[in-house]
Design a protein around this motif. Structure first.
Motif, PDB file in Angstrom:
ATOM      1  N   TYR A 268       0.872  -1.242  -0.014  1.00 31.83           N
ATOM      2  CA  TYR A 268      -0.045  -0.020   0.011  1.00 31.83           C
ATOM      3  C   TYR A 268       0.776   1.318  -0.123  1.00 31.83           C
ATOM      4  N   LEU A 269       2.148   1.330   0.803  1.00 31.00           N
ATOM      5  CA  LEU A 269       2.885   2.480   1.055  1.00 31.00           C
ATOM      6  C   LEU A 269       3.413   2.684  -0.402  1.00 31.00           C
ATOM      7  N   PHE A 270       4.112   1.992  -1.125  1.00 32.11           N
ATOM      8  CA  PHE A 270       4.732   2.099  -2.240  1.00 32.11           C
ATOM      9  C   PHE A 270       3.974   2.265  -3.483  1.00 32.11           C
ATOM     10  N   GLU A 271       2.707   1.612  -3.409  1.00 30.37           N
ATOM     11  CA  GLU A 271       1.709   2.211  -4.348  1.00 30.37           C
ATOM     12  C   GLU A 271       0.874   3.580  -4.309  1.00 30.37           C
ATOM     13  N   ILE A 272       0.414   3.664  -3.276  1.00 30.24           N
ATOM     14  CA  ILE A 272      -0.125   4.980  -2.788  1.00 30.24           C
ATOM     15  C   ILE A 272       0.653   5.852  -2.634  1.00 30.24           C
TER      16      ILE A 272
END
Lengths: 353, 353
Positions: free
Chosen positions: B64-68
């Motif tokens: 979630y962190l790297f995508e968002i």
């Protein structure tokens, strides 16, 4: 013996699977082969699969397929990244595939729309060619499974996996995979011929409330999907695990009375599955084996043998295995006095954002 | 009140988390910032995260962190693709991150080795800088969490998430994320100050055998990790779900007596979580809420409030929330007469191939 009341629709749809896959191949094979020419010549840098529920289990199967057979890294989309966080993920150079049998899954549609704006290739896989999902993508594979009426998805699961196998075969121009696809209807017919033998073994589970399901590789999807069927049609507290994740902690929950359903098919992952079967039996668990791996079947407390005497490549084995699992779940549901065509609190189409 | 026998080590390691993250930031921040210059200037086309067990839950958080935050698609590796199927996946242009607290996970090491041969950038995140995992990668982030002795991982989970947050901040040069990282030790201290209040509420669960855990977005990882702690230290049959997947079928298993632990923090996913809390209560489930979202806490049968009165960005909320969950699991384990430092049938290092 025919069921004519509760669970009749689900049983019919389970039985329709060989015909549904035959229709899919007849209608879509040439089209998908042509559509894939560009992806054969210049493979996408990565593939994104966006789906929910049963469709997400078909996506999990396809993650192994595209990585192992096509050598392309696969992202299983977290649909909330586009749908809720409204984040933009760079998808150019990728192929983004949205899967929904109804074609109405709002969060999956959001992923496709964003991917199209980002310049990615987009493909919809759905049973409804006129759906919003189909409209949101550049390309379409229609399942041709005929309408699915029971709440618990059965034929659209195997048809979705078959559509993804067809795509993988077309992208790699693999004669091996293509020949495998052609074998599917006969492999499923073979399971259905043993329907009574499967059903006869289900009585024992009438008062089962909890179970563990184990699979690995291509058949992690089988374990997850059977777990979902058992939760939604039998209200079981079914815990599915990949075998290595199971020995990383959850194996501590094993005790006498918590049974294990192990998906065990011939192939590279079999030694890992066999190892966990041995460990589970050593801890006193009753172990059921579903699959074609003789060595595991012979160790099982209850064996559900599949495609006996046939060589089945591991990438095909989830198809016959899940059909046996669907028959098991349907029968257990009826034995428990539940109507699997309409379980409590569920609707056929679930819209999540 | 101090525990001096069973579970003492796990409790100590839970309490060490603010200090461990402080050490990580002091030792690695500059190095990671420099290491990331190239990935800031030319972001990788995709990131692959390879991990098992608790480390895989930290990877789920980082997806979630790297995508968002970074807009980079994230592949959660299926380690068997390299380790068992011996398939070659095209990873050039990608950043491949292997995570293992011990640095000994054979299948994760196999992914890194293959990625290096394929020409991808490789990074190891581990608590043991001299491990085979560190040797297999071009780059290293060392956790500096000091040796973890209890079988159930606690401090290495939060330190791994913090290392990934540091990397995400460095790659995006985000002051917002960087400032968030600095806040983590104080947010965790705040939870630990309420240790007694959390422990006092656990008595009620002495005879609990089964539960559902719900989370979404960044906090899916929290629900999965708390589920694993409850399975491995309390032998609970704990079923974690993302909220949309839960309403896609598994919600049918809810009945009176099957409690729901909902992770509910302020942020974009909160309405989805609140909706499922309402549905679960309507079906007669007892609902526990862990998090900082007042509206959900007030609906809870038992509330575990966290960081009350503070604004916590959703991407930070898994850290304090899992600390509360770890305290809950440790206390319940001891109440059940189990030693969470050494649960049955588990070793600290699990080698899977």
């Amino acid at each position: 013996m025919e069921e004519t009341c509760a669970g009749h629709i689900m049983l019919q749809e389970i039985r329709e699977q060989p015909a549904a896959i035959t229709r899919l191949i007849a209608a879509e094979r040439e089209r998908v082969w042509q559509m894939s020419t560009r992806w054969h010549q210049a493979p996408p840098r990565f593939i994104v699969l966006a789906a929910r529920g049963t469709s997400d289990h078909a996506a999990l199967y396809a993650k192994y397929l595209f990585e192992i057979q096509n050598g392309i890294p696969v992202v299983l989309a977290a649909p909330s990244v586009a749908g809720i966080y409204r984040a933009r993920v760079k998808m150019d150079g990728g192929l983004v595939i949205g899967i929904s049998q109804s074609g109405k899954a709002a969060d999956v549609i959001a992923v496709l729309k964003q991917a199209r704006e980002e310049g990615a290739d987009t493909l919809a896989i759905t049973n409804v060619a006129t759906s919003p999902l189909a409209d949101a993508a550049d390309h379409l594979i229609e399942l041709h499974a005929a309408p699915e009426v029971a709440v618990a998805a059965t034929k659209t699961f195997s048809s979705t996996m078959a559509a993804l196998l067809l795509l993988s075969a077309a992208m790699s121009r693999s004669q091996h995979l293509s020949a495998g696809l052609e074998r599917l209807p006969a492999l499923l017919e073979d399971v259905l011929r043993h329907e009574e033998a499967i059903r006869a073994k289900v009585e024992r589970f009438r008062y089962l409330t909890d179970c563990v399901l184990l699979g690995r590789g291509y058949n992690m999807a089988t374990a997850y999907e059977l777990g979902l069927k058992l939760r939604e049609t039998c209200y079981l507290r079914a815990l599915p695990f990949a075998t290595p994740d199971f020995v990383h902690g959850p194996i501590a929950i094993l005790e006498e009375g918590l049974p294990v359903f192990a998906i065990a098919n011939q192939g590279p992952t079999f030694p890992s599955v066999l190892d966990v079967i041995v460990q589970s039996k050593a801890r006193g668990a009753e172990v059921m084996v579903i699959g074609n791996a003789e060595e595991a079947l012979q160790m099982a407390d209850i064996a559900f043998p599949i495609n006996r005497g046939q060589e089945v490549p591991e990438e095909l084995s989830p198809f016959p295995t899940i059909v046996a699992g669907q028959l098991l779940a349907q029968r257990l549901s009826v034995l428990k006095g539940i109507d699997p065509d309409q379980p409590r609190g569920l609707n056929k189409v679930t819209i999540t954002r």
